[in-house]
Design a protein around this motif. Sequence first.
Motif, mmCIF file in Angstrom:
data_model
loop_
_atom_site.group_PDB
_atom_site.id
_atom_site.type_symbol
_atom_site.label_atom_id
_atom_site.label_comp_id
_atom_site.label_asym_id
_atom_site.label_seq_id
_atom_site.Cartn_x
_atom_site.Cartn_y
_atom_site.Cartn_z
ATOM 1 N N GLY A 283 -112.744 27.495 -119.967
ATOM 2 C CA GLY A 283 -113.932 27.018 -120.445
ATOM 3 C C GLY A 283 -113.681 26.965 -122.077
ATOM 4 N N LEU A 284 -113.013 28.390 -122.465
ATOM 5 C CA LEU A 284 -112.904 28.581 -123.850
ATOM 6 C C LEU A 284 -111.946 27.662 -124.411
ATOM 7 C CD1 LEU A 284 -112.999 32.369 -123.996
ATOM 8 C CD2 LEU A 284 -114.675 30.860 -124.462
ATOM 9 N N ILE A 285 -110.875 27.194 -123.756
ATOM 10 C CA ILE A 285 -109.780 26.465 -124.391
ATOM 11 C C ILE A 285 -110.577 24.800 -124.339
ATOM 12 C CG2 ILE A 285 -107.742 25.204 -123.476
ATOM 13 C CD1 ILE A 285 -106.975 27.876 -121.848
ATOM 14 N N ILE A 286 -111.287 24.609 -123.259
ATOM 15 C CA ILE A 286 -111.910 23.188 -123.543
ATOM 16 C C ILE A 286 -112.703 23.090 -124.552
ATOM 17 C CG2 ILE A 286 -113.542 21.634 -122.126
ATOM 18 C CD1 ILE A 286 -112.171 22.509 -119.459
ATOM 19 N N VAL A 287 -113.626 23.918 -124.901
ATOM 20 C CA VAL A 287 -114.563 24.136 -125.681
ATOM 21 C C VAL A 287 -114.221 24.249 -127.334
ATOM 22 C CG1 VAL A 287 -116.633 25.514 -126.789
ATOM 23 C CG2 VAL A 287 -116.674 24.811 -124.422
ATOM 24 N N PHE A 288 -113.011 25.110 -127.333
ATOM 25 C CA PHE A 288 -112.606 25.369 -128.807
ATOM 26 C C PHE A 288 -111.234 24.789 -129.068
ATOM 27 C CE2 PHE A 288 -115.344 29.217 -127.659
ATOM 28 C CZ PHE A 288 -116.140 29.000 -128.735
ATOM 29 N N GLY A 289 -110.716 23.983 -128.096
ATOM 30 C CA GLY A 289 -109.315 23.330 -128.071
ATOM 31 C C GLY A 289 -109.530 22.386 -129.298
ATOM 32 N N ALA A 290 -108.639 22.204 -130.312
ATOM 33 C CA ALA A 290 -108.564 21.081 -131.024
ATOM 34 C C ALA A 290 -107.574 19.958 -130.792
ATOM 35 C CB ALA A 290 -108.396 21.476 -132.727
ATOM 36 N N GLU A 291 -106.753 20.388 -130.285
ATOM 37 C CA GLU A 291 -105.755 19.668 -129.712
ATOM 38 C C GLU A 291 -105.106 19.898 -128.398
ATOM 39 O OE1 GLU A 291 -101.902 17.064 -131.469
ATOM 40 O OE2 GLU A 291 -102.480 18.995 -132.264
ATOM 41 N N VAL A 292 -105.892 19.797 -127.201
ATOM 42 C CA VAL A 292 -105.424 20.334 -125.977
ATOM 43 C C VAL A 292 -104.819 19.226 -125.206
ATOM 44 C CG1 VAL A 292 -106.091 21.389 -123.721
ATOM 45 C CG2 VAL A 292 -107.644 21.867 -125.916
ATOM 46 N N MET A 293 -103.449 19.312 -125.195
ATOM 47 C CA MET A 293 -102.369 18.565 -124.358
ATOM 48 C C MET A 293 -102.538 18.809 -123.099
ATOM 49 S SD MET A 293 -101.420 17.045 -127.124
ATOM 50 C CE MET A 293 -100.145 15.978 -126.342
ATOM 51 N N PRO A 294 -102.364 17.607 -122.244
ATOM 52 C CA PRO A 294 -102.232 17.744 -120.753
ATOM 53 C C PRO A 294 -101.639 18.836 -120.162
ATOM 54 C CG PRO A 294 -101.869 15.312 -121.217
ATOM 55 C CD PRO A 294 -101.792 16.202 -122.671
ATOM 56 N N ARG A 295 -100.490 19.021 -120.791
ATOM 57 C CA ARG A 295 -99.566 20.432 -120.214
ATOM 58 C C ARG A 295 -100.307 21.776 -120.563
ATOM 59 N NH1 ARG A 295 -97.145 18.763 -124.620
ATOM 60 N NH2 ARG A 295 -96.598 19.997 -126.568
ATOM 61 N N HIS A 296 -101.269 21.903 -121.474
ATOM 62 C CA HIS A 296 -101.809 23.136 -121.965
ATOM 63 C C HIS A 296 -102.753 23.352 -120.578
ATOM 64 C CE1 HIS A 296 -101.550 22.295 -126.467
ATOM 65 N NE2 HIS A 296 -100.250 22.875 -126.034
ATOM 66 N N PHE A 297 -102.998 22.511 -119.671
ATOM 67 C CA PHE A 297 -104.005 22.884 -118.585
ATOM 68 C C PHE A 297 -103.189 23.512 -117.438
ATOM 69 C CE2 PHE A 297 -106.423 19.355 -120.305
ATOM 70 C CZ PHE A 297 -107.415 20.112 -120.775
ATOM 71 N N VAL A 298 -101.805 23.595 -117.639
ATOM 72 C CA VAL A 298 -101.052 24.109 -116.638
ATOM 73 C C VAL A 298 -101.133 25.580 -116.450
ATOM 74 C CG1 VAL A 298 -98.631 24.067 -115.543
ATOM 75 C CG2 VAL A 298 -99.296 22.159 -116.836
ATOM 76 N N VAL A 299 -101.659 26.246 -117.538
ATOM 77 C CA VAL A 299 -101.947 27.507 -117.697
ATOM 78 C C VAL A 299 -103.062 27.935 -116.803
ATOM 79 C CG1 VAL A 299 -103.517 27.681 -119.464
ATOM 80 C CG2 VAL A 299 -101.816 29.497 -119.388
ATOM 81 N N ALA A 300 -104.100 27.021 -116.562
ATOM 82 C CA ALA A 300 -105.155 27.353 -115.648
ATOM 83 C C ALA A 300 -104.915 26.916 -114.156
ATOM 84 C CB ALA A 300 -106.327 26.688 -116.342
ATOM 85 N N LEU A 301 -104.373 25.891 -114.089
ATOM 86 C CA LEU A 301 -104.510 24.898 -112.496
ATOM 87 C C LEU A 301 -103.620 25.955 -111.641
ATOM 88 C CD1 LEU A 301 -105.730 22.413 -111.705
ATOM 89 C CD2 LEU A 301 -105.583 22.471 -114.110
ATOM 90 N N PRO A 302 -102.674 26.549 -111.697
ATOM 91 C CA PRO A 302 -102.032 27.226 -110.536
ATOM 92 C C PRO A 302 -102.865 28.311 -110.055
ATOM 93 C CG PRO A 302 -100.415 27.310 -112.418
ATOM 94 C CD PRO A 302 -101.532 26.697 -112.988
ATOM 95 N N LEU A 303 -103.809 28.971 -110.928
ATOM 96 C CA LEU A 303 -104.935 29.989 -110.429
ATOM 97 C C LEU A 303 -105.957 29.221 -109.743
ATOM 98 C CD1 LEU A 303 -105.750 32.953 -110.166
ATOM 99 C CD2 LEU A 303 -106.662 32.610 -112.726
ATOM 100 N N ALA A 304 -106.346 28.209 -110.165
ATOM 101 C CA ALA A 304 -107.449 27.495 -109.736
ATOM 102 C C ALA A 304 -107.090 26.795 -108.125
ATOM 103 C CB ALA A 304 -107.799 26.211 -110.543
ATOM 104 N N LEU A 305 -105.895 26.385 -108.368
ATOM 105 C CA LEU A 305 -105.470 25.984 -106.712
ATOM 106 C C LEU A 305 -105.223 27.269 -106.009
ATOM 107 C CD1 LEU A 305 -102.761 23.493 -108.468
ATOM 108 C CD2 LEU A 305 -104.756 23.091 -106.787
ATOM 109 N N THR A 306 -104.758 28.121 -106.351
ATOM 110 C CA THR A 306 -104.713 29.427 -105.582
ATOM 111 C C THR A 306 -106.189 29.851 -104.994
ATOM 112 O OG1 THR A 306 -102.873 30.142 -106.551
ATOM 113 C CG2 THR A 306 -104.105 31.858 -105.491
ATOM 114 N N LEU A 307 -107.078 29.903 -105.930
ATOM 115 C CA LEU A 307 -108.472 30.166 -105.375
ATOM 116 C C LEU A 307 -108.947 29.025 -104.372
ATOM 117 C CD1 LEU A 307 -109.908 31.803 -108.602
ATOM 118 C CD2 LEU A 307 -109.073 32.908 -106.679
#
Length: 480
Positions: A283-307
């Motif tokens: 959520g912090l990345i989405i709210v404060f990100g000025a230039e969030v590229m698609p690959r930046h979400f890879v930092v979050a998706l493995p954990l989300a998929l695990t849960l």
Amino acid sequence: MPLITLLLVLWGTRLPALDIFPLHNDEGLHLTRALEVWKLHPFWEINDGKIINHWFIALFYPQHAPVFAGRIATMFVALIGLAAGYALIRNLFGTLPAIFAGMLWIASPYLFLYERFAFSDPEAGALIVLTLWASLRLSRIGTRRDALLTGVVLALAALFKLTAAPYALMVTLIVLFGGHSTMAQKLRNLVIVAVTVIALFAVPLLYLQLRGGGFGIALGWIVGSQPGRQAGFGENLNRLWEQLIGFGSIGWSVLLGIGLIGLLIVTKSRGLLLIIASFLPLGLIIVFGAEVMPRHFVVALPLALTLGGAGLGLLIQRLDKRALRAGAATLITLILSVGIIPFATQAYTDPGNLPLPAAERTQYITDHSAGFGLREAVIDFPHTIPDQNAVIVASMFPDSCRRAQFYDLSRYKLICTEAAGLREIRAALTDQGSVFVLAEKPPIGLMLRHIDAKATRIAAYPRPGETPETASVILWRLDR
């Protein structure tokens, strides 16, 4: 045995045709840095926040088969993350939820794409899963050794890519609100984690300080760091949504949502803590990100998929009849297979036509940052340039030229320039009378009207969706 099977399936799905995608611009940078490690320059040009990911590539000796060496490194880190996720969920909820956590990870076309590139983002994402495992262990056991371990893995994730830094908040929440240690013990452990992270960052920070550099490029995705480039919450959220629905199938995304809801329903407060701690950094990345590229979400998706996968397994376990449990498991497996098998088959044979969101298609297939056309041109040199001593100027961005040289150029010398390389081209015409120019489409590369020479178009190398007449990469021969 289930873990070994999952690891083998992950390996078996990511490995085939690993070099079929041409090198992306960032992969070329990572490989260049890996070569610099062998020249005893371990922190060469790290101001983009990717500090040590190239060390792992260097272990595979990228001087030979560089494309394979760079990408196999990502796969090994993904295996570590999957194993950590399995251990995490198995310890919390049992074997069946752990199996479905692994299945959802493996069957995500989003992760499939990025785990086959030499990128730091999926590596950081896998290490974040390891960080959650270590954090939960710390909250449960609470020893100084576990605090030190948690600090090490959190620091490693951030050293691979600074976009993992917000997950320090995840560690803090898990330690403070999980386990049964006293508040004094929890605060002591958090201090140990923080000191460990600072200690591991000290050397690269000192290096940058001595060199007069900083992490300006890496911090460019934070709002306010570069005025005029703020994407905004809505755009970032929409970009994340595109990653969930834009890969030719949405079954895995729907199951992810169902699984996260199931995790909350079945585990109540424990699941709520896991979800808040894991998703608040995103959520912090989405709210404060000025230039969030698609690959930046890879930092979050493995954990989300695990849960999410764990939640699916927990829901299945709650079914009171064996036949229902078997049917639900079969249905989920079928939905995941229908989504990932066609995507993987396309990736193994014709990646230029993969179903991708618009941002990925631009980045990895049609734009200059992709390697289509460039790779084919370089490989074709023995047929188009019979004289191995001919002067060849790369009229393109320097990063593209460096990346091209990771293909077999042992018999040819490609001169890298600042686009469009007019000075080098004119110098070659003066000294040699002729020069070959491998040019990107203007305005990046050569405009013929800027050169007083006879131009012969030797060959054209279209990217997917282009024709020879509209090709973005062209080999010219210029004669004085």
